[in-house]
Motif scaffolding. Structure first.
Motif, PDB file in Angstrom:
ATOM      1  N   GLU A   1       1.090  -1.065   0.024  1.00  0.00           N
ATOM      2  CA  GLU A   1      -0.463  -0.110   0.124  1.00  0.00           C
ATOM      3  C   GLU A   1       0.786   1.246  -0.028  1.00  0.00           C
ATOM      4  O   GLU A   1       1.546   1.400   0.957  1.00  0.00           O
ATOM      5  N   VAL A   2       0.213   2.163  -0.761  1.00  0.00           N
ATOM      6  CA  VAL A   2       1.428   3.330  -0.884  1.00  0.00           C
ATOM      7  C   VAL A   2       0.946   4.367  -0.632  1.00  0.00           C
ATOM      8  O   VAL A   2      -0.449   4.793  -1.256  1.00  0.00           O
ATOM      9  N   GLY A   3       1.130   5.196   0.687  1.00  0.00           N
ATOM     10  CA  GLY A   3      -0.123   5.904   1.183  1.00  0.00           C
ATOM     11  C   GLY A   3      -1.008   5.324   2.154  1.00  0.00           C
ATOM     12  O   GLY A   3      -1.876   5.174   2.223  1.00  0.00           O
ATOM     13  N   THR A   4       0.116   5.875   3.268  1.00  0.00           N
ATOM     14  CA  THR A   4      -0.585   4.389   4.607  1.00  0.00           C
ATOM     15  C   THR A   4      -1.671   5.251   5.480  1.00  0.00           C
ATOM     16  O   THR A   4      -2.872   5.315   5.480  1.00  0.00           O
ATOM     17  N   GLY A   5      -1.742   6.935   5.478  1.00  0.00           N
ATOM     18  CA  GLY A   5      -2.286   7.546   5.822  1.00  0.00           C
ATOM     19  C   GLY A   5      -3.248   7.486   7.401  1.00  0.00           C
ATOM     20  O   GLY A   5      -2.229   6.913   8.167  1.00  0.00           O
ATOM     21  N   SER A   6      -4.068   7.986   7.316  1.00  0.00           N
ATOM     22  CA  SER A   6      -5.271   7.434   8.808  1.00  0.00           C
ATOM     23  C   SER A   6      -4.709   5.894   8.734  1.00  0.00           C
ATOM     24  O   SER A   6      -5.049   5.198  10.028  1.00  0.00           O
ATOM     25  N   GLY A   7      -4.277   5.248   8.003  1.00  0.00           N
ATOM     26  CA  GLY A   7      -4.178   3.432   8.001  1.00  0.00           C
ATOM     27  C   GLY A   7      -5.663   2.944   7.833  1.00  0.00           C
ATOM     28  O   GLY A   7      -5.549   1.608   8.182  1.00  0.00           O
ATOM     29  N   TYR A   8      -6.854   3.766   7.435  1.00  0.00           N
ATOM     30  CA  TYR A   8      -8.067   3.358   7.528  1.00  0.00           C
ATOM     31  C   TYR A   8      -7.740   1.551   5.632  1.00  0.00           C
ATOM     32  O   TYR A   8      -8.204   0.189   6.028  1.00  0.00           O
ATOM     33  N   GLN A   9      -7.864   2.194   5.407  1.00  0.00           N
ATOM     34  CA  GLN A   9      -7.037   1.473   4.094  1.00  0.00           C
ATOM     35  C   GLN A   9      -6.184   0.150   4.396  1.00  0.00           C
ATOM     36  O   GLN A   9      -6.769  -0.893   4.363  1.00  0.00           O
ATOM     37  N   ALA A  10      -5.410  -0.151   5.147  1.00  0.00           N
ATOM     38  CA  ALA A  10      -4.332  -0.953   5.806  1.00  0.00           C
ATOM     39  C   ALA A  10      -5.305  -2.202   6.642  1.00  0.00           C
ATOM     40  O   ALA A  10      -5.250  -2.988   5.987  1.00  0.00           O
ATOM     41  N   ALA A  11      -5.875  -1.837   7.305  1.00  0.00           N
ATOM     42  CA  ALA A  11      -6.486  -2.220   8.039  1.00  0.00           C
ATOM     43  C   ALA A  11      -7.979  -2.991   7.122  1.00  0.00           C
ATOM     44  O   ALA A  11      -8.055  -4.078   8.352  1.00  0.00           O
ATOM     45  N   VAL A  12      -8.194  -2.461   6.376  1.00  0.00           N
ATOM     46  CA  VAL A  12      -9.048  -3.592   5.814  1.00  0.00           C
ATOM     47  C   VAL A  12      -8.669  -4.418   4.407  1.00  0.00           C
ATOM     48  O   VAL A  12      -8.557  -5.390   4.868  1.00  0.00           O
ATOM     49  N   LEU A  13      -7.727  -4.121   4.215  1.00  0.00           N
ATOM     50  CA  LEU A  13      -6.647  -5.195   3.988  1.00  0.00           C
ATOM     51  C   LEU A  13      -5.997  -5.995   4.877  1.00  0.00           C
ATOM     52  O   LEU A  13      -6.229  -7.783   4.152  1.00  0.00           O
ATOM     53  N   CYS A  14      -5.934  -6.023   5.818  1.00  0.00           N
ATOM     54  CA  CYS A  14      -5.885  -6.970   6.847  1.00  0.00           C
ATOM     55  C   CYS A  14      -6.790  -7.634   7.602  1.00  0.00           C
ATOM     56  O   CYS A  14      -7.235  -8.494   7.804  1.00  0.00           O
ATOM     57  N   GLU A  15      -7.743  -7.096   7.971  1.00  0.00           N
ATOM     58  CA  GLU A  15      -9.198  -7.824   7.823  1.00  0.00           C
ATOM     59  C   GLU A  15      -9.065  -8.457   6.880  1.00  0.00           C
ATOM     60  O   GLU A  15      -9.867  -9.960   6.887  1.00  0.00           O
ATOM     61  N   LEU A  16      -8.767  -8.767   5.627  1.00  0.00           N
ATOM     62  CA  LEU A  16      -8.746  -9.316   4.206  1.00  0.00           C
ATOM     63  C   LEU A  16      -8.249 -10.514   4.705  1.00  0.00           C
ATOM     64  O   LEU A  16      -7.972 -11.586   3.729  1.00  0.00           O
ATOM     65  N   GLY A  17      -7.506 -10.229   5.086  1.00  0.00           N
ATOM     66  CA  GLY A  17      -6.652 -11.286   5.472  1.00  0.00           C
ATOM     67  C   GLY A  17      -5.067 -11.197   4.816  1.00  0.00           C
ATOM     68  O   GLY A  17      -4.232 -12.542   4.804  1.00  0.00           O
ATOM     69  N   ALA A  18      -4.721 -10.119   4.291  1.00  0.00           N
ATOM     70  CA  ALA A  18      -3.847  -9.744   3.340  1.00  0.00           C
ATOM     71  C   ALA A  18      -1.907  -9.986   4.509  1.00  0.00           C
ATOM     72  O   ALA A  18      -2.668  -8.445   5.324  1.00  0.00           O
ATOM     73  N   LYS A  19      -1.335  -9.940   3.614  1.00  0.00           N
ATOM     74  CA  LYS A  19       0.193  -9.275   4.693  1.00  0.00           C
ATOM     75  C   LYS A  19      -0.008  -8.059   3.792  1.00  0.00           C
ATOM     76  O   LYS A  19       0.905  -8.195   2.929  1.00  0.00           O
ATOM     77  N   VAL A  20       0.014  -6.973   4.620  1.00  0.00           N
ATOM     78  CA  VAL A  20      -0.036  -6.170   4.292  1.00  0.00           C
ATOM     79  C   VAL A  20       1.853  -4.970   5.055  1.00  0.00           C
ATOM     80  O   VAL A  20       2.424  -5.071   5.394  1.00  0.00           O
ATOM     81  N   TYR A  21       2.327  -4.842   3.553  1.00  0.00           N
ATOM     82  CA  TYR A  21       3.408  -3.806   3.273  1.00  0.00           C
ATOM     83  C   TYR A  21       3.118  -2.941   3.048  1.00  0.00           C
ATOM     84  O   TYR A  21       2.632  -2.238   1.789  1.00  0.00           O
ATOM     85  N   THR A  22       3.228  -1.605   4.565  1.00  0.00           N
ATOM     86  CA  THR A  22       2.870   0.077   3.723  1.00  0.00           C
ATOM     87  C   THR A  22       3.229   1.040   3.991  1.00  0.00           C
ATOM     88  O   THR A  22       4.463   1.408   4.921  1.00  0.00           O
TER      89      THR A  22
END
Length: 213
Positions: A86-107
């Motif tokens: 993920e490019v652009g962590t920002g608030s972290g909301y999008q990263a949380a969605v990706l984590c919720e979906l079971g992805a291994k997130v690098y942000t």
């Protein structure tokens, strides 16, 4: 950090609105339903949390509109265990969605203040990206590549070549391209040198800035 029945009820209404606007992926809708978006915003703006609108946060950035988050996530076609940049962590909301979906997130986040705040906050909520970086999103994270999927959450004037090179063959890159508005763009990597491109209409994002720190 409270998540009351009232807030959960508002979230259900938001999910139905996002569904009505055309989001079909039930896993994405469930992730939106699970995540307490109000906690990603200043408590004085809590009433805005479950409107389908972007909203300003620190460092001149925004928390994206829920429909936009869902739209980009649906385009990614996230599978459990995917390596996602993920490019652009920002608030972290999008990263949380990706984590919720079971992805291994690098942000990656280029605003240091926001990076520190969000890193701490996501851990408190129980969302733990595999790696959070303070740096220039145009360069990606070559040391962790290749990625199954890449998502850019700010408007880029062009598609950065380093991001294209860090995508696996068969992978998907979702990025808003242009000045204002941007065109939502999906790149699928079909071979070492070939990409297939699709576009999905106009969106508005804050600009993707190069690292000036």
């Amino acid at each position: 950090m409270e998540d009351s029945y009232r807030q959960q009820g508002k979230r259900k209404l938001l999910v139905e609105l996002v569904r009505e606007k055309g989001i079909k992926d039930e896993k994405v809708l469930q992730a939106i339903n699970e995540i307490p978006r109000h906690l990603f915003m200043d408590s004085s703006f809590e009433d805005h949390a479950y409107q389908d609108k972007a909203f300003p946060i620190a460092a001149g950035q925004t928390i994206s509109q829920p429909f936009t988050v869902a739209f980009q996530t649906e385009l990614l076609q996230v599978e459990r265990g995917d390596l996602i940049l993920e490019v652009g962590t920002g608030s972290g909301y999008q990263a949380a969605v990706l984590c919720e979906l079971g992805a291994k997130v690098y942000t990656i986040e280029r605003q240091q203040k926001l990076y520190k705040k969000t890193k701490n906050f996501l851990q408190k909520l129980g969302y733990r990206p595999k790696f959070m970086s303070f740096g220039d999103g145009y360069k990606g994270l070559p040391e962790y590549a290749p990625f199954d999927k890449i998502i850019v959450t700010a408007g880029a004037p062009f598609i950065p070549k380093p991001l294209m090179s860090q995508l696996k063959i068969g992978g998907r890159l979702v990025i808003p391209v242009g000045e204002d508005p941007q065109i939502m763009t999906l790149l699928k990597r079909t071979s070492a040198k070939s990409f297939q491109k699709e576009t999905f209409g106009e969106f508005r994002f804050v600009p993707l800035l190069e690292d000036k720190n």
